[in-house]
Motif scaffolding. Structure first.
Motif, PDB file in Angstrom:
ATOM      1  N   PRO A 101       0.801  -1.235   0.000  1.00  0.00           N
ATOM      2  CA  PRO A 101       0.000   0.000   0.000  1.00  0.00           C
ATOM      3  C   PRO A 101       0.835   1.287   0.000  1.00  0.00           C
ATOM      4  N   ARG A 102       2.076   1.257   0.477  1.00  0.00           N
ATOM      5  CA  ARG A 102       2.936   2.455   0.572  1.00  0.00           C
ATOM      6  C   ARG A 102       2.227   3.585   1.306  1.00  0.00           C
ATOM      7  N   PRO A 103       1.893   3.324   2.574  1.00  0.00           N
ATOM      8  CA  PRO A 103       1.089   4.303   3.305  1.00  0.00           C
ATOM      9  C   PRO A 103       1.853   5.586   3.613  1.00  0.00           C
ATOM     10  N   TYR A 104       1.169   6.675   3.541  1.00  0.00           N
ATOM     11  CA  TYR A 104       1.691   7.955   4.014  1.00  0.00           C
ATOM     12  C   TYR A 104       0.497   8.819   4.375  1.00  0.00           C
ATOM     13  N   ASP A 105       0.737   9.775   5.271  1.00  0.00           N
ATOM     14  CA  ASP A 105      -0.311  10.715   5.644  1.00  0.00           C
ATOM     15  C   ASP A 105       0.091  12.066   5.072  1.00  0.00           C
ATOM     16  N   LEU A 106      -0.627  12.487   4.051  1.00  0.00           N
ATOM     17  CA  LEU A 106      -0.253  13.719   3.351  1.00  0.00           C
ATOM     18  C   LEU A 106      -0.168  14.900   4.309  1.00  0.00           C
ATOM     19  N   ARG A 107      -1.073  14.916   5.292  1.00  0.00           N
ATOM     20  CA  ARG A 107      -1.096  16.060   6.209  1.00  0.00           C
ATOM     21  C   ARG A 107       0.104  16.060   7.151  1.00  0.00           C
ATOM     22  N   ALA A 108       0.781  14.896   7.261  1.00  0.00           N
ATOM     23  CA  ALA A 108       1.994  14.849   8.087  1.00  0.00           C
ATOM     24  C   ALA A 108       3.229  15.268   7.284  1.00  0.00           C
ATOM     25  N   LEU A 109       3.051  15.484   5.979  1.00  0.00           N
ATOM     26  CA  LEU A 109       4.177  15.898   5.126  1.00  0.00           C
ATOM     27  C   LEU A 109       4.121  17.405   4.894  1.00  0.00           C
ATOM     28  N   GLY A 110       3.881  18.158   5.948  1.00  0.00           N
ATOM     29  CA  GLY A 110       3.648  19.587   5.803  1.00  0.00           C
ATOM     30  C   GLY A 110       4.898  20.449   5.838  1.00  0.00           C
ATOM     31  N   SER A 112       7.989  21.674   4.147  1.00  0.00           N
ATOM     32  CA  SER A 112       8.503  21.614   2.786  1.00  0.00           C
ATOM     33  C   SER A 112      10.026  21.458   2.725  1.00  0.00           C
ATOM     34  N   TRP A 113      10.735  21.605   3.872  1.00  0.00           N
ATOM     35  CA  TRP A 113      12.180  21.321   3.877  1.00  0.00           C
ATOM     36  C   TRP A 113      12.440  19.824   3.808  1.00  0.00           C
ATOM     37  N   THR A 114      11.526  19.050   4.405  1.00  0.00           N
ATOM     38  CA  THR A 114      11.797  17.611   4.507  1.00  0.00           C
ATOM     39  C   THR A 114      10.850  16.747   3.684  1.00  0.00           C
ATOM     40  N   ALA A 115       9.744  17.334   3.212  1.00  0.00           N
ATOM     41  CA  ALA A 115       8.708  16.528   2.550  1.00  0.00           C
ATOM     42  C   ALA A 115       9.271  15.752   1.362  1.00  0.00           C
ATOM     43  N   PHE A 116      10.127  16.402   0.571  1.00  0.00           N
ATOM     44  CA  PHE A 116      10.572  15.736  -0.656  1.00  0.00           C
ATOM     45  C   PHE A 116      11.577  14.616  -0.369  1.00  0.00           C
ATOM     46  N   ASP A 117      12.259  14.715   0.803  1.00  0.00           N
ATOM     47  CA  ASP A 117      13.155  13.619   1.199  1.00  0.00           C
ATOM     48  C   ASP A 117      12.376  12.348   1.483  1.00  0.00           C
ATOM     49  N   ARG A 118      11.121  12.518   1.832  1.00  0.00           N
ATOM     50  CA  ARG A 118      10.314  11.363   2.191  1.00  0.00           C
ATOM     51  C   ARG A 118       9.926  10.528   0.971  1.00  0.00           C
ATOM     52  N   ILE A 119      10.008  11.122  -0.230  1.00  0.00           N
ATOM     53  CA  ILE A 119       9.562  10.393  -1.434  1.00  0.00           C
ATOM     54  C   ILE A 119      10.292   9.060  -1.572  1.00  0.00           C
ATOM     55  N   PRO A 120      11.645   9.048  -1.546  1.00  0.00           N
ATOM     56  CA  PRO A 120      12.318   7.746  -1.666  1.00  0.00           C
ATOM     57  C   PRO A 120      12.146   6.851  -0.444  1.00  0.00           C
ATOM     58  N   GLU A 121      11.728   7.435   0.690  1.00  0.00           N
ATOM     59  CA  GLU A 121      11.429   6.573   1.839  1.00  0.00           C
ATOM     60  C   GLU A 121      10.117   5.826   1.606  1.00  0.00           C
ATOM     61  N   ILE A 122       9.148   6.531   1.031  1.00  0.00           N
ATOM     62  CA  ILE A 122       7.840   5.904   0.792  1.00  0.00           C
ATOM     63  C   ILE A 122       7.913   4.973  -0.422  1.00  0.00           C
ATOM     64  N   GLY A 155      13.578  14.147  -5.723  1.00  0.00           N
ATOM     65  CA  GLY A 155      12.901  15.244  -5.029  1.00  0.00           C
ATOM     66  C   GLY A 155      12.445  16.385  -5.924  1.00  0.00           C
ATOM     67  N   ARG A 156      12.574  16.220  -7.255  1.00  0.00           N
ATOM     68  CA  ARG A 156      12.163  17.322  -8.143  1.00  0.00           C
ATOM     69  C   ARG A 156      10.657  17.216  -8.428  1.00  0.00           C
ATOM     70  N   ALA A 157       9.878  17.367  -7.360  1.00  0.00           N
ATOM     71  CA  ALA A 157       8.433  17.124  -7.442  1.00  0.00           C
ATOM     72  C   ALA A 157       7.748  18.081  -8.416  1.00  0.00           C
TER      73      ALA A 157
END
Lengths: 229, 541
Positions: A101-110, A112-122, A155-157
């Motif tokens: 499922p690759r779960p994530y909570d979008l509201r916890a990715l608020g 913007s300094w760290t949100a894009f680092d989470r992409i390869p984690e998810i 991270g180039r979202a």
């Protein structure tokens, strides 16, 4: 047997094709979905918007006449957007789900300094793309899926997100990926990040403040003129 | 309907007179709508004889489903597997997804049952946009008055007020879920302005969008959010066949049909939300439709058998410009954006016949008048329509097709027409169910523990819906129903649970002299070649 069947008319020539193993006769102006229904076959799944090409439900594998030689690949397509051709062999592709499922909570990715680092984690497989091009070939919308994966994984979202404008979530790219990257869901993650982190319209925020302050209300009893002002 | 002008002759007439001059014929709009709009065709309407809406007018095709027996009997559900949930959502389109998300976030365990797949419905097909009064020159009050006026003053004003008041918050909520909107060119995504368009019947520019794919963007985001939401389980391929009731007659869940295993599956729920969408695939009066394959009025039939009040059942929106040919694409929408950009409607004699930007019911009625009076364009296959003059538009505004009407070009390509050289053949297509299940501002129906939201619900739009209010409705009332249902689900239940309401229904049907052998819901269009009775028998055997 002639390639085009009988005489063409305004609705195109009459052709024969095989769909889920059944011999069907159809007109060349008909879509594959239409041909299936016209043949009186039951249609209770793998169907949706019936021709607009936006719901991604009617995935099919298509082999065209003369494409039986080794190396001639079977193509993926949407049945509502594909017209009947003589000698086609067609099968529906059942709904495709990601393995995890690759779960994530979008509201916890608020942040913007760290949100894009989470992409390869998810999506830990995303950096492992072997550039086989399978996802690009599978996409019925011609999206540069592989390019999106490459941009998203570093991270180039904002560069990645618009590449998925036309995605209809048919999930064919998920089935095509040997690394199990789940490009369809990765595309949604970057799109959702871009909107939720960085779309803050001033006019919307001003109106919300007015509503909160009680200066924007609705008078339900108001007399409403017949004609617009 | 009259035969019309052969296409080749009509094309010559169009070429000779292009660009066609504005129509000068005097037009009594009310008389035109009364005479030619399908809602006013007395022959197509019947009077309901049983149920909460007995005495009301209703299209015959819909009446046949409302006044029908159930495919489910007491004995059928005795041995069926059952499961428990707090909130059952029937229908996984836009409204169902929003309701499921909000119910789960309010603490409920949620089951979303879809007939096809999660996300399949009319929402994903919406091209136009969503209305919300965010402009400085606009207000909630203006949006409210436009909505009530467009609905011919038939809407429930309290519901219309709830709709427009939720508008700005609904946009913020959607952005929070990850949905994008276009911003005004030259402004920024941070601190800029949303791009707004003005639609027919609106007194301010209020339509927000993402190109002409607003519904696609919305549904992608909602489906992903539901998929990842803890507490929500999505059940695909499980259409509802009947609602369940408890000892007090409150709704207590539903009988679903597990399509893959071909057997019944019961869901006991503390609250049930019907979000089954519209009715376009009933093809009222033989009309083509712009609707999704699953739009067969299932929720109306289920709620009606349980005694829910319905309203404006005789009121449907016919979008003026559906494709008229080829047969396989008939009914698909050519967006109002084409007319807004300046494309004219031309009949078989090369003449314009209506102000193309009049309200939808007026334009649709005017096209139907041309067809009925022999001025339509007839193809060799028997298709009848009028021309949408895209070539003259392109000649006057070079590049407009490619830049602003992307979806139109895509559609024309599949219809085998070059829209820069040849006009498209269009005719009215069944688009939206204006009425539906009566609700209060929390989405409650007249039946205890039964909620409705989205197109299946009625009262918000009156007798005609403003473009862009459908997407707003599904967010605003999906959220309201989801939260209210989550709270309702906590109240103690009173067993036993079953289909006891069906015996009352059968008695009423017999008393009215109506046959019990016809069953509803229909689930799939008549040409879907699906036989529920056979599928059920096969499964049991």
């Amino acid at each position: 047997m002639s390639r085009e069947g009988d005489e063409p008319d305004a609705r195109g020539a009459r052709v024969r094709l095989r769909f889920e193993g059944q011999e069907l006769e159809a007109r060349t102006d008909a879509s594959l979905v239409q041909a299936w229904l016209d043949a009186g076959l039951p249609l209770v799944e793998n169907v949706g918007c019936m021709g607009q090409g936006v719901c991604g439900a009617c995935r099919v594998l298509v082999r065209r006449e003369g494409e039986h030689a080794p190396g001639e690949s079977v193509q993926t397509a949407l049945a509502c957007e594909t017209r009947c051709e003589h000698g086609m062999e067609v099968t529906f592709v059942d709904p495709i789900s990601a393995r995890r499922p690759r779960p994530y909570d979008l509201r916890a990715l608020g942040d913007s300094w760290t949100a894009f680092d989470r992409i390869p984690e998810i999506f830990p497989e995303a950096p492992h793309c072997r550039h086989c091009g399978g996802c690009d070939r599978a996409c019925p919308k011609g999206i540069e899926v592989e390019r999106m994966v490459g941009l998203a994984s570093v991270g180039r979202a904002f560069d990645a997100a618009p590449l998925f404008d036309e995605c209809v979530m048919c999930n064919l790219c998920i089935a095509a990926c040997p690394e199990h990257i789940d490009p369809a869901h990765l595309g949604q993650l970057v799109r959702r990040l871009v909107a939720s982190l960085a779309l803050r319209p001033a006019d919307l925020m001003a109106r919300l403040r007015e509503i909160e302050a009680g200066t924007q209300t609705v008078d339900v009893e108001a007399e409403i003129p017949e004609e617009a002002p | 309907m009259s035969a019309g002008v052969p296409r080749e002759v009509a094309l010559d007439a169009w070429r000779a007179r292009r660009p066609a001059s504005p129509t000068t014929a005097p037009l009594d709009r009310d008389a035109l709508v009364r005479r030619f709009h399908p809602d006013h065709d007395a022959n197509a309407m019947v009077t309901l004889r049983v149920g909460s809406a007995a005495g009301a007018r209703c299209p015959a095709e819909l009446a046949a489903l409302l006044q029908a027996g159930s495919p489910v009997r007491d004995v059928d559900i005795a041995g069926a597997p059952h499961r428990e949930t707090d909130v059952l959502v029937i229908g996984g389109g836009g409204a169902g997804c929003v309701a499921a998300l909000e119910a789960a976030r309010a603490g409920a365990r949620v089951l979303v049952a879809s007939k096809l797949r999660l996300g399949d419905g009319n929402t994903v097909m919406a091209e136009g946009g969503i209305q919300a009064a965010v402009g400085e020159d606009d207000s909630l009050q203006r949006h409210f008055e436009d909505t009530v006026r467009a609905g011919r003053f038939a809407a429930d004003r309290v519901l219309a007020a709830a709709l427009v008041s939720d508008g700005p918050a609904a946009i913020r909520w959607l952005i929070g879920e990850g949905m994008s909107f276009d911003v005004e060119p030259g402004t920024h995504r941070m601190g800029g302005r949303l791009r707004r368009a003005r639609v027919g019947g609106a007194s301010a520019a209020r339509l927000l969008s993402l190109r002409d794919q607003t519904g696609l963007e919305m549904m992608r985001v909602l489906r992903e959010a539901v998929r990842l939401q803890p507490g929500v389980e999505a059940l695909d391929g499980h259409p509802a066949l009947e609602l369940l009731t408890d000892a007090r007659g409150a709704c207590a869940g539903a009988v679903l049909f597990d399509r893959e295993r071909r057997r019944l599956a019961l869901v006991h729920a503390g609250a049930t939300i019907v979000a089954t969408g519209g009715a376009g695939r009933l093809h009222l009066r033989g009309f083509p439709t712009s609707n999704h394959y699953g739009a067969t009025a299932d929720g109306l039939a289920l709620a009606y058998r349980l005694g829910a009040a319905l309203r404006e059942l005789d009121s449907f929106q016919y979008h003026p410009t559906g494709l008229a040919a080829p047969a396989g694409l008939a009914g698909l929408l050519v967006s109002e954006a084409a007319r807004a950009a300046g494309a004219r409607l031309v009949n078989g004699c090369g003449e314009r016949f209506v102000d193309e930007l009049a309200p939808r019911d007026v334009v649709a009625a005017a096209i139907l008048r041309e067809l009925e009076e022999g001025r339509g364009v007839a193809t060799r296959d028997g298709a009848l329509g009028v021309f949408l003059d895209t070539p003259s538009l392109e000649a006057e505004t070079p590049g407009v097709l490619r830049d602003r009407l992307v979806t139109l070009c895509h559609l024309a390509d599949r219809a085998g027409v070059d829209p820069a050289r040849e006009p498209l053949l269009v005719r009215p297509t069944l688009h939206y169910q204006n009425g539906g299940v009566a609700i209060d501002p929390t989405g409650r129906t007249s039946v205890s523990r039964l909620f409705a939201c989205g197109e299946v619900a009625g009262g918000i739009h009156g007798r005609n819906r403003l473009m862009g209010n459908a997407l707003l409705e599904l967010v605003a009332f999906g959220r309201r129903a989801g939260v209210a249902a989550a709270h309702e689900a906590r109240a103690p239940r009173s067993g036993p649970i079953g289909v006891a309401h069906l015996s009352d229904w059968q008695r009423a049907m017999i008393a009215a002299g109506l046959p019990l052998d016809a069953c509803s819901p229909q689930l799939f269009p008549s040409y879907g070649n699906f036989d529920l009775a056979a599928a059920l028998t096969e499964g049991v055997a």
